[in-house]
Write an enzyme that holds these catalytic residues in place. Structure first.
Site, short mmCIF file in Angstrom:
data_model
loop_
_atom_site.label_atom_id
_atom_site.label_comp_id
_atom_site.label_asym_id
_atom_site.label_seq_id
_atom_site.Cartn_x
_atom_site.Cartn_y
_atom_site.Cartn_z
N CYS A 115 -36.44 15.69 -3.52
CA CYS A 115 -37.55 14.73 -3.60
C CYS A 115 -38.91 15.40 -3.85
CB CYS A 115 -37.61 13.88 -2.34
SG CYS A 115 -36.13 12.91 -2.11
N HIS A 252 -44.85 10.66 -2.24
CA HIS A 252 -43.42 10.44 -2.49
C HIS A 252 -43.02 9.16 -1.77
CE1 HIS A 252 -39.19 10.74 -2.76
NE2 HIS A 252 -39.01 11.06 -1.49
N ASN A 282 -36.27 4.86 -3.10
CA ASN A 282 -36.58 6.29 -3.19
C ASN A 282 -35.91 6.86 -4.44
OD1 ASN A 282 -36.68 9.06 -2.91
ND2 ASN A 282 -36.11 9.09 -0.75
#
Ligand code: UT7
Length: 325
Positions: A115, A252, A282
């Site tokens: 990520c 993020h 996500n």
């Protein structure tokens, strides 16, 4: 004093057409819309079509970023693609994008920081540019994360989605002050002691399979809030700026509760936080450039704004980039 700065010249993104809502998820695993919304802020995610590859998403985002920057693709001398879900184990997905763009010079490679991948890739681009190694870099975050999910595991499969975002970063000149356009400071971290908190249980060397995402959600959450706040403080300390100077916070997008908690910790009002997790889930390395692109296209981020990017993911890896738009 004149110095080289890495200026963001354009941004683009792409989301697969298919939208999977929380209601759709209730038909796949034992979950509810209420649980997902309350715990994560996610309402829906985009999922790539059968046969739609990470390189396909990356290429669409790259073309949009090139058009937005108003450059000829041939100006690009380096392509850095952050992904956890490459088309193949090798070659790098970046070379497929390079070939599709008709670029036969310079370098193209993938980087893997899950990520945090986009923040890592942008930092590498900045370093290449400031060292004189590159002049025009295409930085992409692209994922078909749905392919890594265990669709029987409700604790993970409701959280993620697919997508891609890209930026063009060009060498520019600055005075060495915080008023310069471009990347003002970047900070990367990892701590492998936590590698078992969020991982994929497969790989070419270990199992010769791709594997599925496994996560201790609460542990990741606990570390995320602390690590992200620390790396933001680091960015502010390095530049002598304060939270009040930040125009836009583009984090993020893992969980709305993490974003709210982080903003509160560093004293940023909620209206300065760009949030896309509700519609995207996500998307791992794609989440920051997807959110960036949305805030640029809807007119929130304007030239001269101070924009703070951050990410945290498996490894653990985390980092921040502070950019004058
Ligand atoms: O991008 C990389 C970084 N990743 C992250 O930042 C993720 C960080 N972690 C999180 O966002 C949160 O920890 C989660 C959203 C993953 C989970 O939220 P939580 O509030 O930490 O819930 P939990 O894992 O403690 O689970 C609470 C309960 C459990 O039931 P019991 O044991 O209390 O009976 C779970 O089994 O919720 C249950 N549960 C679900 N229930 C309905 C877990 N997943 C689901 C689900 N639907 N999808």
């Amino acid at each position: 004093m004149s110095i080289i700065r890495s200026v963001v010249a354009g941004c683009g993104s792409y989301l697969p057409e298919r939208v999977v809502t929380n209601q759709d998820m209730t038909k796949i695993v034992d979950t509810t819309d209420d649980w997902i919304v309350e715990r994560t802020g996610i309402h829906a995610r985009h999922i790539a079509a059968d046969g739609e590859l990470t390189s396909d998403l990356a290429l669409k985002a790259a073309r949009a970023a090139i058009a937005h920057a108003g450059i000829d693709a041939q100006e690009i001398d380096t392509i850095i693609l952050a992904t956890t879900t490459p088309d193949n184990t090798f070659p790098a997905t970046a070379v497929t994008v390079q070939a599709e763009l008709g670029i036969h010079h310079g370098a193209a490679f993938d980087i893997q920081a899950v990520c945090s991948g986009f923040v890592y890739a942008l930092t590498i681009a900045d370093t290449f540019i400031r060292c004189g190694q590159a002049k025009t870099v295409l930085v992409i975050g692209a994922e078909t994360f749905s392919r890594l999910l265990d669709w029987t595991d409700r604790t993970t499969c409701v959280l993620f989605g697919d997508g891609a975002g890209a930026v063009i970063v060009k060498a520019g000149e600055g005075e060495g002050t915080n008023a310069d356009r471009g990347i003002l400071t970047a900070h990367l971290h990892s701590d492998g002691r936590y590698k078992d908190k969020l991982y994929v249980d497969g790989g070419p060397s270990s199992t010769q399979t791709t594997g599925h995402v496994r996560m201790e959600g609460r542990e990741v959450f606990r570390h995320a809030v602390v690590n992200i706040a620390d790396t933001i403080k680091e960015a502010l300390a390095a530049t002598g700026l304060t939270a009040n100077d930040i125009d836009w916070f583009v984090p993020h997008q893992a969980n709305k509760r993490i974003l709210d908690g982080t903003a509160k910790r560093i004293g940023l009002p909620p209206e300065k936080v760009v949030i896309t997790v509700g519609d995207h889930g996500n998307t791992s390395a794609a989440s920051v450039p997807l959110a960036l692109d949305q805030a640029i296209k809807d007119g929130r981020i304007k030239r001269g704004d101070l924009v703070l990017l951050e990410a945290m993911g498996g490894g653990f890896t985390w980092g921040s980039v502070l950019v004058r738009w």
